[in-house]
Design a protein around this motif. Structure first.
Motif, PDB file in Angstrom:
ATOM      1  N   UNK A 273      54.751  -1.903  12.533  1.00  0.00           N
ATOM      2  CA  UNK A 273      54.524  -2.227  11.133  1.00  0.00           C
ATOM      3  C   UNK A 273      53.093  -2.713  10.965  1.00  0.00           C
ATOM      4  N   UNK A 274      52.522  -2.534   9.780  1.00  0.00           N
ATOM      5  CA  UNK A 274      51.127  -2.926   9.578  1.00  0.00           C
ATOM      6  C   UNK A 274      50.853  -4.401   9.818  1.00  0.00           C
ATOM      7  N   UNK A 275      51.885  -5.235   9.739  1.00  0.00           N
ATOM      8  CA  UNK A 275      51.669  -6.673   9.914  1.00  0.00           C
ATOM      9  C   UNK A 275      51.712  -7.085  11.382  1.00  0.00           C
ATOM     10  N   UNK A 276      52.028  -6.167  12.287  1.00  0.00           N
ATOM     11  CA  UNK A 276      52.086  -6.492  13.706  1.00  0.00           C
ATOM     12  C   UNK A 276      50.688  -6.444  14.302  1.00  0.00           C
ATOM     13  N   UNK A 277      50.217  -7.539  14.890  1.00  0.00           N
ATOM     14  CA  UNK A 277      48.854  -7.521  15.454  1.00  0.00           C
ATOM     15  C   UNK A 277      48.738  -6.532  16.606  1.00  0.00           C
ATOM     16  N   UNK A 278      47.612  -5.836  16.678  1.00  0.00           N
ATOM     17  CA  UNK A 278      47.359  -4.982  17.817  1.00  0.00           C
ATOM     18  C   UNK A 278      47.004  -5.800  19.045  1.00  0.00           C
ATOM     19  N   UNK A 279      47.131  -5.177  20.210  1.00  0.00           N
ATOM     20  CA  UNK A 279      46.813  -5.829  21.485  1.00  0.00           C
ATOM     21  C   UNK A 279      45.918  -4.887  22.281  1.00  0.00           C
ATOM     22  N   UNK A 280      44.814  -5.421  22.765  1.00  0.00           N
ATOM     23  CA  UNK A 280      43.818  -4.621  23.496  1.00  0.00           C
ATOM     24  C   UNK A 280      43.828  -5.038  24.960  1.00  0.00           C
ATOM     25  N   UNK A 281      44.044  -4.066  25.852  1.00  0.00           N
ATOM     26  CA  UNK A 281      44.141  -4.314  27.294  1.00  0.00           C
ATOM     27  C   UNK A 281      43.196  -3.362  28.019  1.00  0.00           C
ATOM     28  N   UNK A 282      42.477  -3.869  29.010  1.00  0.00           N
ATOM     29  CA  UNK A 282      41.617  -3.014  29.826  1.00  0.00           C
ATOM     30  C   UNK A 282      41.995  -3.142  31.289  1.00  0.00           C
ATOM     31  N   UNK A 283      41.786  -2.044  32.024  1.00  0.00           N
ATOM     32  CA  UNK A 283      41.945  -2.036  33.479  1.00  0.00           C
ATOM     33  C   UNK A 283      40.572  -1.807  34.096  1.00  0.00           C
ATOM     34  N   UNK A 284      40.235  -2.629  35.088  1.00  0.00           N
ATOM     35  CA  UNK A 284      38.936  -2.550  35.749  1.00  0.00           C
ATOM     36  C   UNK A 284      39.123  -2.506  37.260  1.00  0.00           C
ATOM     37  N   UNK A 285      38.050  -2.137  37.934  1.00  0.00           N
ATOM     38  CA  UNK A 285      38.071  -2.066  39.386  1.00  0.00           C
ATOM     39  C   UNK A 285      37.279  -0.872  39.872  1.00  0.00           C
ATOM     40  N   UNK A 286      37.137  -0.781  41.169  1.00  0.00           N
ATOM     41  CA  UNK A 286      36.377   0.310  41.755  1.00  0.00           C
ATOM     42  C   UNK A 286      37.119   1.625  41.699  1.00  0.00           C
ATOM     43  N   UNK A 287      36.423   2.696  42.031  1.00  0.00           N
ATOM     44  CA  UNK A 287      37.037   4.017  42.074  1.00  0.00           C
ATOM     45  C   UNK A 287      38.131   4.044  43.136  1.00  0.00           C
ATOM     46  N   UNK A 288      39.253   4.668  42.803  1.00  0.00           N
ATOM     47  CA  UNK A 288      40.367   4.762  43.736  1.00  0.00           C
ATOM     48  C   UNK A 288      41.292   3.569  43.738  1.00  0.00           C
TER      49      UNK A 288
END
Length: 218
Positions: free
Chosen positions: A11-26
């Motif tokens: 629903x439009x009132x639900x806040x979005x959540x931003x997640x990132x994955x980091x680290x070296x190759x492989x």
């Protein structure tokens, strides 16, 4: 691997959540991004899986140029990544967050700080400031660092190495340490996991942290 993977938007009132994955190759970022996306989608949230560089049509062109094109100097490399990030955030990430989606990206700003700021010796603060300007200061609510010895990561890779993968052991040791230093300085945002652990075990630890974010955003 980009796109909306759920057919039932929040629903439009639900806040979005931003997640990132980091680290070296492989390290397993793509696998863990996908597993988290499937888990979140099963809980009724819209999920957008994306990556940097290459999360948009323009991003595909920039990714090919910066990773597989002719040699570019370190500053040009940093600017190409920043251009991709600015467009990515403006055209995909922010619109998704504004409609309440969970956005999961394979790499974000911290990769530039680690690879160009520390690995290329351009200066971590300078590169971070560039990306913050490019994105109007957007940062993830959660950043998962899959920590792995670069030698082990290189052994997991298949296919021809790209420009960063060919950068050498000293370069990759600096980037790994840069990730760890950033995580230590901001533990509330980061979750550091041993990437040599079994895939299912890592996924469970990520879900535990993510569950709290989803509860706050419900």
């Amino acid at each position: 691997m980009t796109g909306v993977t759920s057919t039932s938007p929040a629903t439009p009132t639900t806040p979005g959540v931003f997640v990132s994955f980091e680290g070296g190759d492989g390290a397993g970022k793509s696998t863990q991004s996908r597993l988290l996306g499937e888990w979140v989608q099963a809980r009724g949230r819209e999920v957008v899986l994306t990556r940097e560089p290459g999360g948009t049509a323009l991003g595909h062109l920039l990714r090919d140029a910066v990773l597989h094109g002719d040699h570019v100097d370190a500053r040009t490399e940093a600017l190409l990544y920043a251009a991709d990030r600015a467009h990515h955030v403006h055209s995909l990430v922010r619109p998704a967050l504004e409609r309440g989606a969970v956005v999961i990206t394979d790499r974000y700003l911290d990769s530039s700080v680690a690879y160009q700021g520390s690995g290329r010796d351009l200066g971590a603060q300078e590169v971070e400031d560039l990306s913050l300007w490019a994105t109007h200061g957007l940062m993830p609510a959660l950043t998962v660092l899959l920590d792995l010895d670069p030698v082990l990561g290189r052994a997991r890779l298949t296919g021809d190495p790209d420009r960063l993968e060919r950068a050498g052991d000293d370069f990759h040791r600096r980037t790994r340490q840069a990730f760890l230093d950033r995580a230590a300085a901001e533990p509330a945002r980061w979750l550091v996991l041993d990437a040599t652990r079994p895939v299912d075990e890592i996924a469970a630890q990520v879900r535990d942290r993510m569950a709290a974010l989803l509860e706050r955003a419900s």
